[in-house]
Scaffold this motif. Structure first.
Motif, PDB file in Angstrom:
ATOM      1  N   TYR A 122       0.842  -1.190   0.000  1.00 56.54           N
ATOM      2  CA  TYR A 122       0.000   0.000   0.000  1.00 56.54           C
ATOM      3  C   TYR A 122       0.876   1.238   0.000  1.00 56.54           C
TER       4      TYR A 122
ATOM      5  N   LEU B 162       2.772   1.716  -3.302  1.00 52.96           N
ATOM      6  CA  LEU B 162       1.952   2.325  -4.348  1.00 52.96           C
ATOM      7  C   LEU B 162       1.762   3.816  -4.072  1.00 52.96           C
TER       8      LEU B 162
ATOM      9  N   GLU C 118       2.970   6.815  -6.572  1.00 49.11           N
ATOM     10  CA  GLU C 118       2.042   7.844  -7.047  1.00 49.11           C
ATOM     11  C   GLU C 118       2.515   9.227  -6.598  1.00 49.11           C
TER      12      GLU C 118
ATOM     13  N   GLN D 189       3.694  12.441  -8.982  1.00 48.12           N
ATOM     14  CA  GLN D 189       3.129  13.776  -8.806  1.00 48.12           C
ATOM     15  C   GLN D 189       4.234  14.787  -8.503  1.00 48.12           C
TER      16      GLN D 189
ATOM     17  N   PHE E 232       0.233  -5.540  -7.400  1.00 45.54           N
ATOM     18  CA  PHE E 232      -0.474  -4.671  -8.344  1.00 45.54           C
ATOM     19  C   PHE E 232       0.423  -4.409  -9.551  1.00 45.54           C
ATOM     20  N   GLY E 233      -0.187  -3.886 -10.601  1.00 45.99           N
ATOM     21  CA  GLY E 233       0.593  -3.502 -11.771  1.00 45.99           C
ATOM     22  C   GLY E 233       0.806  -2.000 -11.758  1.00 45.99           C
ATOM     23  N   TYR E 234       1.874  -1.565 -12.431  1.00 44.41           N
ATOM     24  CA  TYR E 234       2.123  -0.131 -12.466  1.00 44.41           C
ATOM     25  C   TYR E 234       2.677   0.237 -13.838  1.00 44.41           C
ATOM     26  N   SER E 235       2.162   1.336 -14.371  1.00 46.46           N
ATOM     27  CA  SER E 235       2.557   1.729 -15.717  1.00 46.46           C
ATOM     28  C   SER E 235       4.025   2.170 -15.721  1.00 46.46           C
TER      29      SER E 235
ATOM     30  N   LYS F  88       4.870   5.878 -16.169  1.00 46.98           N
ATOM     31  CA  LYS F  88       4.876   6.778 -15.012  1.00 46.98           C
ATOM     32  C   LYS F  88       6.268   6.849 -14.399  1.00 46.98           C
TER      33      LYS F  88
ATOM     34  N   ILE G 147      -0.822  10.304 -19.284  1.00 49.66           N
ATOM     35  CA  ILE G 147      -1.419   9.768 -18.062  1.00 49.66           C
ATOM     36  C   ILE G 147      -2.827  10.329 -17.874  1.00 49.66           C
ATOM     37  N   GLN G 148      -2.985  11.620 -18.189  1.00 53.15           N
ATOM     38  CA  GLN G 148      -4.199  12.315 -17.766  1.00 53.15           C
ATOM     39  C   GLN G 148      -5.166  12.743 -18.861  1.00 53.15           C
TER      40      GLN G 148
ATOM     41  N   ASP H 143       0.988  14.352  -0.297  1.00 54.65           N
ATOM     42  CA  ASP H 143      -0.324  14.340  -0.940  1.00 54.65           C
ATOM     43  C   ASP H 143      -0.682  12.924  -1.369  1.00 54.65           C
TER      44      ASP H 143
ATOM     45  N   SER I 245      -3.710  11.274   0.538  1.00 58.86           N
ATOM     46  CA  SER I 245      -4.876  10.979  -0.306  1.00 58.86           C
ATOM     47  C   SER I 245      -5.241   9.521  -0.216  1.00 58.86           C
ATOM     48  N   MET I 246      -4.225   8.670  -0.140  1.00 59.02           N
ATOM     49  CA  MET I 246      -4.529   7.254  -0.166  1.00 59.02           C
ATOM     50  C   MET I 246      -5.050   6.791   1.176  1.00 59.02           C
TER      51      MET I 246
ATOM     52  N   PRO J 136      -8.467  12.600  -0.755  1.00 57.26           N
ATOM     53  CA  PRO J 136      -7.744  13.580  -1.557  1.00 57.26           C
ATOM     54  C   PRO J 136      -8.195  15.010  -1.254  1.00 57.26           C
TER      55      PRO J 136
ATOM     56  N   THR K 156      -9.023  13.368 -11.443  1.00 59.48           N
ATOM     57  CA  THR K 156      -8.312  13.066 -12.693  1.00 59.48           C
ATOM     58  C   THR K 156      -7.308  11.933 -12.517  1.00 59.48           C
TER      59      THR K 156
ATOM     60  N   ARG L 179      -4.727   5.827  -6.874  1.00 60.90           N
ATOM     61  CA  ARG L 179      -4.720   5.906  -5.415  1.00 60.90           C
ATOM     62  C   ARG L 179      -5.972   5.329  -4.772  1.00 60.90           C
TER      63      ARG L 179
ATOM     64  N   THR M 290      -8.920   7.705 -18.517  1.00 66.06           N
ATOM     65  CA  THR M 290      -7.829   7.542 -17.557  1.00 66.06           C
ATOM     66  C   THR M 290      -8.212   6.521 -16.503  1.00 66.06           C
TER      67      THR M 290
ATOM     68  N   ASP N  10      -4.060  -1.117 -15.745  1.00 66.65           N
ATOM     69  CA  ASP N  10      -2.672  -1.189 -15.268  1.00 66.65           C
ATOM     70  C   ASP N  10      -2.607  -1.860 -13.905  1.00 66.65           C
ATOM     71  N   TYR N  11      -3.524  -1.452 -13.054  1.00 70.19           N
ATOM     72  CA  TYR N  11      -3.488  -1.916 -11.668  1.00 70.19           C
ATOM     73  C   TYR N  11      -3.785  -3.414 -11.569  1.00 70.19           C
TER      74      TYR N  11
END
Lengths: 293, 320, 430
Positions: free
Chosen positions: A6, A9, A13, A17, A140-143, A146, A215-216, A256, A260-261, A265, C222, C226, C249, C256-257
């Protein structure tokens, strides 16, 4: 998922950011440092960078990496040109009066945002990442893209450090930041330096926009968040202090990401915004900044 | 200011108020509605201008006070079933207290820092509305029930679904705000405020408490903005997070700059032009907010005194 | 400018000043300035507050196109009761505040006969009370279960699309029996999402299943990774529904996750409305299921009605614009505008509607309607209309992603989605 993964991740993230944020905030910090003006339209330069990236990538067919690379080149140049022009047409005429400049950049914010709405439309559009690969952790997977963003940010921040510390242009900028009048007396065209610095700040924002768009997605309202977060970072890091900015970006990005997690957030944003307001009141030069001149 | 000049200003304000009152008999339905909104926004802008125009403090976070009034009145009505007059009074009080707290902190900063600090506080306010969605219903907001659309004043009951009733309440609020400001600015305390604007250092040296003068105006400004927000929420029966957004901090600035900062009637003039323009433009294009940007830049570059500020400079030097 | 001269030149007689100001205001106010020639002959005027900008923009664009096609069709066939239909579109920015203000504008400035086309439920929730107050017939093309909850009023009707409560009730048995019983829900954190949360939780419990995690995401978010660790480990089915500009997104980050060892996934097509399926990052969706009200891809057993409707709106067999294959429609929702317009037409014809004086008759006539047969006017399928509830009921599709296309795997009956309600709007004041 256990606490360890946890946290991993959340950290990843947070770092992504922080990476984007440090580039964006570096631009804002540079402009403030040299020109002593607060650019409220800075977030719109991120947005413009992302939108131009979409246009560039959609014009080029072939491998997505081509489009992305082209965007990384074209987007900052165009955004820099827009910024240069607005500096010459608007900010210079205001003689960099701090209050007037803020009002003018608020105007600029609306003009950029609404022009993009007219030309590009209200939709969010994706740009393909230069490569598509997912790293598999056991939980988990992660891009992988990123992680690439984190790497790119380190390279870019290194580049900024190099330019500021080791080149003549950097020397000129630092001189203008240190003492405008003396710099002028030593034959530095401070007036023209301002225009270039404003353009450079915007170009950094545009690079952040290009990096973030796979990403966004690009959207005409995406400028608000980067603006707020960059403000937070630049203020905590000390207005105009570049190393403070980077440190604050990592701090804000990570906290953050983690708050947030673990909580919410919205709460994370509330806490950091309130914190910043209080830093400004009680430590007006930021946590790390030197006394203002 | 001379007594004669003050009397002229008083007559001008009364004349404008007379015109506004009679407008309700000639305007078509939709314009009555628009005029009602404009008058409330004008109260908001008057509050903003009290700070910018008379003590020279530019806040970028006045949406905070507008939203405070809106929610303080609306939520007490919605959740606790308060009567509308009580809710309104409570909201004005709440906004004044909030302004006192924020002002006590924010006024320690000056110029750019003050702008950013107020901006940040307003941002916290907007996030607070979203965070306490259990009470405010977040982005979606709340509609006051039909039963709460009636104001019981003891001697009379007012039906807020009636357009002319709303018009006259908004009118009453605007008239009260204008008169309060007129009297305040004409008084000795008001002159201290303008002295702070014109030369803070000298005012301090003369032995006046500059901080107290600023704070007093900040509270007046916050309370007035809160009153506008409270009336907006109660009259139109809708509370939403939009009212706490950045745009609601920018709009009073825009109205004030356009009409003329530091002129009593400037904000009203600014509202008339801007709100009308925005409404018409929204029929033509979705990007109608472009006009906010263009007007701001044009004003700041070529027309910093605004409409009434220019009128004062050229023709009517006695304008307050 | 006139206002300014009026203020600075008080020597004018007051009547003149008034006239000048009033005149200037009237000039600014009159829609004829902008739309010359409209006020001439008698028409049916429909206010259309679409989401041209804001988080609902992609829906708004297609709602507008669909409405334009439907209005053109009605007018070609002679209009309604011999009057041409004129649609006045304004942008509500997907903002509840502006939505409610537009209702006022439609009622007092344009003086329209009815308003239709609101989709996002937070806009509907803020606008409906104004419509009721102003006694303006207000036809929503939303999905939130506001009507069924008894929260709206006599003047608000939804004759074009089924609500969430009905949708999930119809599909829960299939989900429980085919995909699994332990469900993690991911939904937007406002009333549309809350309807999903509440009604699906109840519906799956009836099937012996349970919701093991509920993940609420702010509609303007966005970045989504998380939130995803909240997916419970014992999850058998992920149920997702997302809206707003960042939906792509969201789905990408979900992919991905999760990687390849994913649980079953059941999504509402809202999560990918107006988004092209042929994006490499979406390949993980192959074999997952989606709710659709109206299948985006023309199916093997396509009805002639669907074919007709696609052609008129300008949508190809893949659900994209015929003018631009990259411009994907919001096919599963936009039929509601089309069907609503024809429902309004049916109601207006039933009461021989002539103008705003007949608005009450229109509401009464609508409440008398009991069914809409499948037709060119109602291409999504046959529907049952509950006049007391002001709400229509239709069938739902569950489609499987196969090779980047959606293929209908199961279609519920209209009855599957019917629910009991003691709400009766016909008893409210007219």
């Amino acid at each position: 998922m256990g606490f360890g993964p946890y946290l991993l991740l959340a950290t990843l993230e947070g770092l992504v950011q922080a990476a984007v944020l440090s580039i964006t905030a570096a631009g804002l910090s540079l402009v403030f440092g040299v020109m002593r003006v607060v650019n409220v339209a800075h977030g719109e330069f991120v947005m413009l960078g992302a939108v131009i990236a979409w246009f560039t990538a959609s014009l080029l067919t072939g491998h997505p990496a081509m489009g992305f690379a082209a965007a990384l080149l074209v987007s900052p140049l165009l955004v820099g040109a827009v910024a240069f022009a607005s500096e010459r047409v608007v900010l210079r005429r205001l003689d960099y009066n701090p209050e007037a400049t803020i009002v003018a950049t608020i105007g600029l914010l609306y003009i950029l945002q609404q022009t993009v709405l007219l030309v590009y439309g209200p939709d969010a559009r994706p740009v393909d990442p230069p490569f598509y690969y997912t790293i598999r952790f056991p939980w988990f997977g992660y891009s992988a893209y990123k992680l690439f963003v984190i790497g790119a940010a380190i390279v870019i921040m290194g580049g900024i450090w190099f330019v500021l510390q080791k080149t003549r242009a950097g020397l000129v900028m630092r001189a203008a930041q240190y003492d405008r009048e003396t710099a002028q007396a030593f034959g530095i065209p401070v007036d023209r330096v301002s225009a270039w610095v404003f353009a450079l700040g915007a170009m950094l924002a545009a690079i952040a926009g290009v990096l973030v768009v796979p990403i966004q997605q690009a959207h005409y309202l995406m400028g608000a968040d980067p603006l707020l977060l960059s403000f937070i970072v630049v203020i905590i890091g000390g207005l105009g202090s570049m190393s403070g900015t980077v440190l604050a970006a990592v701090l804000v990005g990570l906290s953050d990401g983690i708050i947030s997690m673990m909580f919410s957030p919205t709460l994370a944003k509330m806490v950091s915004t309130l914190l910043v307001a209080l830093v400004l009141v009680f430590r007006p030069n930021g946590l790390l900044g030197k006394a203002a001149r | 200011m001379s007594r004669a000049a003050f009397a002229r200003n008083a007559w001008l304000v009364l004349a404008v108020l007379a015109v506004l009152f009679s407008l309700q008999f000639v305007l078509p339905d939709y314009q009555v509605l628009m005029a009602t909104r404009m008058m409330l926004l004008a109260v908001f802008a008057l509050g903003f201008n009290a700070l910018l125009g008379y003590v020279g403090l530019l806040s970028l976070g006045h949406a905070l006070f507008f939203a405070c009034g809106l929610y303080a009145s609306g939520l007490t009505v919605y959740h606790f079933g308060w009567g509308l007059p009580a809710a309104f009074v409570f909201a004005v009080g709440a906004s004044a207290v909030l302004a006192l707290l924020i002002g006590a902190v924010a006024l320690r900063t000056i110029r750019v820092s003050f702008m950013i600090v107020t901006l940040m506080f307003a941002q916290v306010g907007a996030l607070t509305v979203l965070y306490f969605a259990a009470w405010t219903n977040g982005q979606e907001g709340l509609s006051l029930p039909a039963s709460a659309r009636v104001a019981d004043l003891g001697v009379a009951t007012l039906d807020l679904t009636d357009a002319l009733t709303r018009y006259n309440i908004a009118y009453g609020l605007l008239a009260a705000s204008l008169l309060i400001l007129l009297v305040y600015l004409g008084s000795a305390r008001g002159r201290i405020a303008t002295a702070v604007r014109d030369n803070e250092g000298r005012t301090e040296m003369l032995g006046f408490n500059v901080f107290a003068a600023k704070l007093e105006m900040f509270v007046l400004s916050g309370a007035m903005s809160g009153a506008a927000g409270a009336a907006y929420g109660l009259l139109f029966g809708y509370l939403g997070a939009t009212f706490a957004s950045f745009q609601y901090s920018i709009e009073p600035l825009l109205f004030t700059l356009l009409g003329g900062a530091g002129t009593l009637l400037g904000p009203l003039v600014g509202v008339l032009f801007m709100v009308g323009l925005i409404d018409k433009l929204s029929e033509l294009t979705t990007a109608y907010l472009l006009v906010i940007g263009v007007v701001l830049i044009v004003l700041i570059l070529w027309f910093p005194k605004g409409i009434l500020g220019t009128v004062r400079e050229r023709w009517l030097p006695w304008l307050m | 400018m006139k206002i300014r001269s009026g203020l600075s030149n008080l020597s004018l007689p007051r009547r003149d000043v008034l006239k000048t100001i009033g005149g200037a205001a009237a000039l600014l106010a009159s829609p004829a300035v902008i739309r010359p020639g409209f006020a001439q002959e008698k028409t049916i005027r429909l206010g259309a507050p679409f989401h041209r900008t804001g988080i609902g923009a992609s829906y708004g664009r297609w709602y507008e196109r669909t409405a334009n096609a439907a209005v053109a069709l009605v007018n070609e066939a002679g209009g309604i009761n011999g009057m041409q239909v004129e649609m006045i579109v304004e942008d509500d920015g997907t903002d509840p505040k502006r939505g409610s203000e537009l209702i006022e504008k439609f009622a007092t400035e344009y003086k329209v006969d009815a308003v239709f086309g609101h989709l996002f439920s937070h806009v509907v929730a803020a606008s409906a009370p104004r419509a009721g107050e102003l006694k303006m017939p207000y036809f929503i093309c939303s999905e939130a279960s506001l009507l069924g909850a008894g929260k709206l009023n006599r003047y608000t009707l939804q004759p074009g699309i089924t609500d969430v409560r009905s949708q999930v009730k119809a599909m829960a048995p299939w989900i429980a029996s085919t995909l699994g019983k332990k469900v993690t829900m991911i939904f937007p954190d406002y009333n549309f999402g809350h309807d999903h949360r509440d009604f699906f939780s109840a519906a799956i419990a009836e099937q012996g299943g349970e919701v093991v995690a509920k993940i609420a995401i702010p509609p303007t978010e966005t970045s989504f990774t998380r939130y995803l660790p909240q997916i419970a480990p014992e999850t058998e089915v992920i149920y997702h529904v997302m809206v707003g500009p960042a939906v792509l997104t969201f789905v990408k980050e979900l992919g991905d996750y999760l990687g390849s060892q994913r649980p079953e996934i059941f999504g509402f097509i809202d999560s990918l409305e107006a988004v092209d399926f042929s994006t490499p990052q979406l390949s993980f969706l192959d074999g997952t299921y989606f709710w659709e009200a109206n299948p985006r891809y023309a199916q093997a057993e396509q009805t002639p009605f669907d074919k007709f409707y696609r052609e008129k709106v300008g949508v190809d067999a893949n659900g994209a614009s015929t003018a631009d294959p990259k411009d994907i429609s919001t096919y599963s929702h936009m039929f509601s505008v089309w069907e609503t317009l024809f429902a309004i037409k049916q109601g207006m014809e039933a009461c021989n509607y002539q103008g705003p004086a007949n608005q009450k008759d229109l509401i009464l006539a609508m409440e008398q309607i009991t069914a809409f047969p499948e037709s060119n006017e109602h291409p999504q399928g046959a529907k049952v209309f509950n006049g007391k509830l002001h709400q229509v009921f239709g069938s739902q599709c569950i489609s499987k992603v196969e090779g980047g296309k959606l293929v209908v795997a199961h279609r519920t009956s209209v009855e599957d989605g019917m629910y009991e309600s003691d709400v009766d709007y016909t008893k409210m004041d007219l």
